[in-house]
Design a protein around this motif. Structure first.
Motif, PDB file in Angstrom:
ATOM      1  N   ARG A  29      32.743  46.325  37.384  1.00  0.00           N
ATOM      2  CA  ARG A  29      31.826  45.306  36.853  1.00  0.00           C
ATOM      3  C   ARG A  29      32.412  44.620  35.634  1.00  0.00           C
ATOM      4  NH1 ARG A  29      26.559  48.853  36.625  1.00  0.00           N
ATOM      5  NH2 ARG A  29      28.147  50.437  36.788  1.00  0.00           N
ATOM      6  N   MET A  31      35.778  44.541  35.037  1.00  0.00           N
ATOM      7  CA  MET A  31      37.029  43.911  35.480  1.00  0.00           C
ATOM      8  C   MET A  31      36.781  42.578  36.184  1.00  0.00           C
ATOM      9  SD  MET A  31      39.529  45.737  34.423  1.00  0.00           S
ATOM     10  CE  MET A  31      40.890  45.167  35.375  1.00  0.00           C
ATOM     11  N   MET A  32      35.604  42.378  36.740  1.00  0.00           N
ATOM     12  CA  MET A  32      35.314  41.118  37.426  1.00  0.00           C
ATOM     13  C   MET A  32      35.307  39.941  36.458  1.00  0.00           C
ATOM     14  SD  MET A  32      32.536  42.399  40.247  1.00  0.00           S
ATOM     15  CE  MET A  32      31.880  40.796  40.523  1.00  0.00           C
ATOM     16  N   LYS A  33      35.159  40.212  35.160  1.00  0.00           N
ATOM     17  CA  LYS A  33      35.191  39.137  34.160  1.00  0.00           C
ATOM     18  C   LYS A  33      36.597  38.580  33.993  1.00  0.00           C
ATOM     19  CE  LYS A  33      31.372  41.153  31.606  1.00  0.00           C
ATOM     20  NZ  LYS A  33      30.967  41.802  30.365  1.00  0.00           N
ATOM     21  N   ASN A  34      37.612  39.353  34.365  1.00  0.00           N
ATOM     22  CA  ASN A  34      39.002  38.923  34.304  1.00  0.00           C
ATOM     23  C   ASN A  34      39.552  38.948  35.732  1.00  0.00           C
ATOM     24  OD1 ASN A  34      41.688  38.498  33.851  1.00  0.00           O
ATOM     25  ND2 ASN A  34      41.885  40.019  32.225  1.00  0.00           N
ATOM     26  N   PRO A  35      39.510  37.818  36.446  1.00  0.00           N
ATOM     27  CA  PRO A  35      39.844  37.815  37.872  1.00  0.00           C
ATOM     28  C   PRO A  35      41.259  38.298  38.189  1.00  0.00           C
ATOM     29  CG  PRO A  35      38.936  35.694  37.203  1.00  0.00           C
ATOM     30  CD  PRO A  35      39.093  36.508  35.977  1.00  0.00           C
ATOM     31  N   VAL A  36      42.222  37.996  37.342  1.00  0.00           N
ATOM     32  CA  VAL A  36      43.601  38.403  37.633  1.00  0.00           C
ATOM     33  C   VAL A  36      43.719  39.925  37.613  1.00  0.00           C
ATOM     34  CG1 VAL A  36      45.981  38.292  36.813  1.00  0.00           C
ATOM     35  CG2 VAL A  36      44.557  36.243  36.764  1.00  0.00           C
ATOM     36  N   PHE A  38      41.299  41.995  37.920  1.00  0.00           N
ATOM     37  CA  PHE A  38      40.448  42.532  38.978  1.00  0.00           C
ATOM     38  C   PHE A  38      41.214  42.580  40.299  1.00  0.00           C
ATOM     39  CE2 PHE A  38      37.081  41.950  42.250  1.00  0.00           C
ATOM     40  CZ  PHE A  38      36.457  43.176  42.075  1.00  0.00           C
ATOM     41  N   VAL A  39      41.987  41.549  40.589  1.00  0.00           N
ATOM     42  CA  VAL A  39      42.797  41.537  41.813  1.00  0.00           C
ATOM     43  C   VAL A  39      43.864  42.629  41.756  1.00  0.00           C
ATOM     44  CG1 VAL A  39      44.468  40.174  43.131  1.00  0.00           C
ATOM     45  CG2 VAL A  39      42.356  39.117  42.356  1.00  0.00           C
ATOM     46  N   GLU A  41      43.544  45.435  40.148  1.00  0.00           N
ATOM     47  CA  GLU A  41      42.825  46.689  40.348  1.00  0.00           C
ATOM     48  C   GLU A  41      42.491  46.905  41.821  1.00  0.00           C
ATOM     49  OE1 GLU A  41      39.489  49.166  37.993  1.00  0.00           O
ATOM     50  OE2 GLU A  41      38.883  47.139  38.566  1.00  0.00           O
TER      51      GLU A  41
END
Length: 111
Positions: A29, A31-36, A38-39, A41
């Motif tokens: 939740r 990590m979704m604020k930082n899309p790069v 998040f990908v 991860e």
């Protein structure tokens, strides 16, 4: 800058909080604020699956298990280091804000 004016910008407390924060920020939740990141991860999670089950896609890829584990480790270190750097920056920002508030209170009492 004189030696008396030089202040330590990264204290052991900031490093400790940053280390704890880097693991807390692994939450998807957050990590979704930082899309790069998040990908990255998500890539890490896929590599974990491929390391445990190398034949998940039906290929004979059991000899790639070591490679998958190495890539998995590199992706994990990348995400962890990015979170650590972000936590250190937050800690330094909070310390600077506290320092400014302290100086503001001192100057209010002087004037």
């Amino acid at each position: 800058m004189r030696k008396e004016e030089k202040k330590q910008t990264i204290t052991p407390e900031i490093l400790h909080e940053a280390l704890c924060g880097s693991f807390q920020k692994l939450n998807p939740r957050y990590m979704m604020k930082n899309p790069v990141m998040f990908v990255v991860e998500i890539g890490f999670l896929i590599m974990v699956l491929l390391s445990i089950f190398p034949n998940i896609f039906g290929e004979n890829a059991s000899q790639l298990r070591i490679y998958n584990i190495i890539v998995c480790g590199i992706l994990f270190i990348t995400v962890l280091f990015a979170n650590f750097a972000e936590s250190v920056a937050e800690g330094r920002g909070k310390a600077q804000a506290a320092s400014l508030k302290k100086h503001k209170k001192i100057h209010k009492h002087i004037f």
